[in-house]
Design a protein around this motif. Structure first.
Motif, short mmCIF file in Angstrom:
data_model
loop_
_atom_site.label_atom_id
_atom_site.label_comp_id
_atom_site.label_asym_id
_atom_site.label_seq_id
_atom_site.Cartn_x
_atom_site.Cartn_y
_atom_site.Cartn_z
N ALA A 221 3.04 19.77 13.81
CA ALA A 221 3.70 20.68 12.60
C ALA A 221 2.71 20.40 11.38
N ILE A 222 2.27 19.31 11.11
CA ILE A 222 1.49 18.93 9.68
C ILE A 222 0.19 19.99 9.73
N HIS A 223 -0.28 20.11 10.96
CA HIS A 223 -1.44 21.01 11.06
C HIS A 223 -1.36 22.63 10.95
N ARG A 224 -0.05 23.16 11.27
CA ARG A 224 0.23 24.37 11.06
C ARG A 224 1.10 24.83 10.10
N PRO A 225 0.83 24.44 8.96
CA PRO A 225 1.80 24.69 7.79
C PRO A 225 2.43 26.11 7.63
N ARG A 226 1.65 27.38 8.10
CA ARG A 226 2.05 28.41 8.01
C ARG A 226 3.29 28.89 9.18
N CYS A 227 3.19 27.91 10.18
CA CYS A 227 4.20 28.54 11.35
C CYS A 227 5.62 28.05 11.06
N ALA A 228 6.38 28.90 11.95
CA ALA A 228 7.83 28.67 11.81
C ALA A 228 8.02 27.36 12.92
N ALA A 229 8.18 26.37 12.56
CA ALA A 229 8.16 25.32 13.45
C ALA A 229 9.64 24.79 13.92
N VAL A 230 9.54 24.66 15.46
CA VAL A 230 10.92 24.45 15.60
C VAL A 230 10.90 23.37 16.98
N ARG A 231 11.73 22.27 16.54
CA ARG A 231 11.88 20.88 17.40
C ARG A 231 13.01 21.28 18.30
N ALA A 232 12.74 21.75 19.44
CA ALA A 232 13.78 21.92 20.38
C ALA A 232 13.09 22.17 21.63
N ALA A 233 13.96 22.34 22.78
CA ALA A 233 13.68 22.65 24.18
C ALA A 233 14.25 23.98 24.35
N VAL A 234 13.12 25.09 24.57
CA VAL A 234 13.76 26.42 25.06
C VAL A 234 14.11 26.63 26.21
N THR A 235 15.19 27.10 26.30
CA THR A 235 15.80 27.24 27.85
C THR A 235 16.65 28.54 27.86
N SER A 236 17.08 28.79 29.10
CA SER A 236 17.91 30.05 29.15
C SER A 236 19.25 30.16 28.52
N PRO A 237 19.71 31.34 28.20
CA PRO A 237 20.81 31.29 27.36
C PRO A 237 21.78 30.64 28.29
N ALA A 238 21.95 30.67 29.32
CA ALA A 238 23.15 29.91 30.11
C ALA A 238 22.88 28.58 29.94
N ARG A 239 21.82 28.09 30.14
CA ARG A 239 21.31 26.48 29.92
C ARG A 239 21.79 26.18 28.59
N ALA A 240 21.48 26.83 27.55
CA ALA A 240 21.86 26.42 26.38
C ALA A 240 23.30 26.53 25.90
N ALA A 241 23.88 27.38 26.49
CA ALA A 241 25.47 27.32 26.24
C ALA A 241 26.04 26.40 27.10
N ALA A 242 25.66 25.90 28.25
CA ALA A 242 26.20 24.68 28.95
C ALA A 242 25.93 23.46 28.39
N SER A 243 24.67 23.21 27.87
CA SER A 243 24.33 22.03 27.33
C SER A 243 23.59 22.20 26.06
N PRO A 244 24.01 21.60 24.93
CA PRO A 244 23.53 21.67 23.63
C PRO A 244 22.25 20.91 23.55
N SER A 245 22.04 19.98 24.63
CA SER A 245 20.82 19.18 24.44
C SER A 245 20.33 18.86 25.65
N LEU A 246 18.91 18.24 25.99
CA LEU A 246 18.50 17.81 27.29
C LEU A 246 17.77 16.53 26.99
N ASP A 247 17.85 15.78 27.79
CA ASP A 247 17.27 14.39 27.80
C ASP A 247 15.79 14.40 28.13
N PHE A 248 14.88 13.89 27.12
CA PHE A 248 13.31 13.92 27.56
C PHE A 248 13.16 12.35 27.54
#
Length: 104
Positions: free
Chosen positions: A36-63
């Motif tokens: 993120a420090i190298h892309r200051p113009r970007c909208a930076a998101v620290r998250a796991a993108v998943t399906s709407p159903a998975r996001a609704a069922a689980s607010p987080s994933l274990d990495f």
């Protein structure tokens, strides 16, 4: 093997094609902080993108892992984990959907 900062797709679109701003999505905290420090113009998101159903069922994933070979614990193969992440602790990553990312 590519370099995680030099060879980013976002860097190509911003620097070579002249796009003004991109969306950087990186779930692994150590990687997010380094990228993120190298892309200051970007909208930076620290998250796991998943399906709407998975996001609704689980607010987080274990990495597990803190580098380019990190991944979702429940889908990571045992051989991969043993080779690259033996003994590494897991950590929770918030989930989101692409629609929510694009809403800003």
């Amino acid at each position: 093997r590519g370099h995680f900062i030099r060879d980013q797709c976002l860097r190509y679109f911003e620097d070579e094609l002249g796009y003004g701003r991109g969306v950087l999505i990186e779930p692994v905290p150590a990687m997010f902080d380094r990228i993120a420090i190298h892309r200051p113009r970007c909208a930076a998101v620290r998250a796991a993108v998943t399906s709407p159903a998975r996001a609704a069922a689980s607010p987080s994933l274990d990495f597990v892992g803190g580098c380019e070979t990190a991944g979702v614990l429940e889908t990571m193969g045992a051989e991969h984990r043993a080779r690259w992440h033996a003994g590494a602790p897991s950590f929770s990553v918030p989930t989101t959907t692409m629609a929510d990312v694009l809403k800003g």
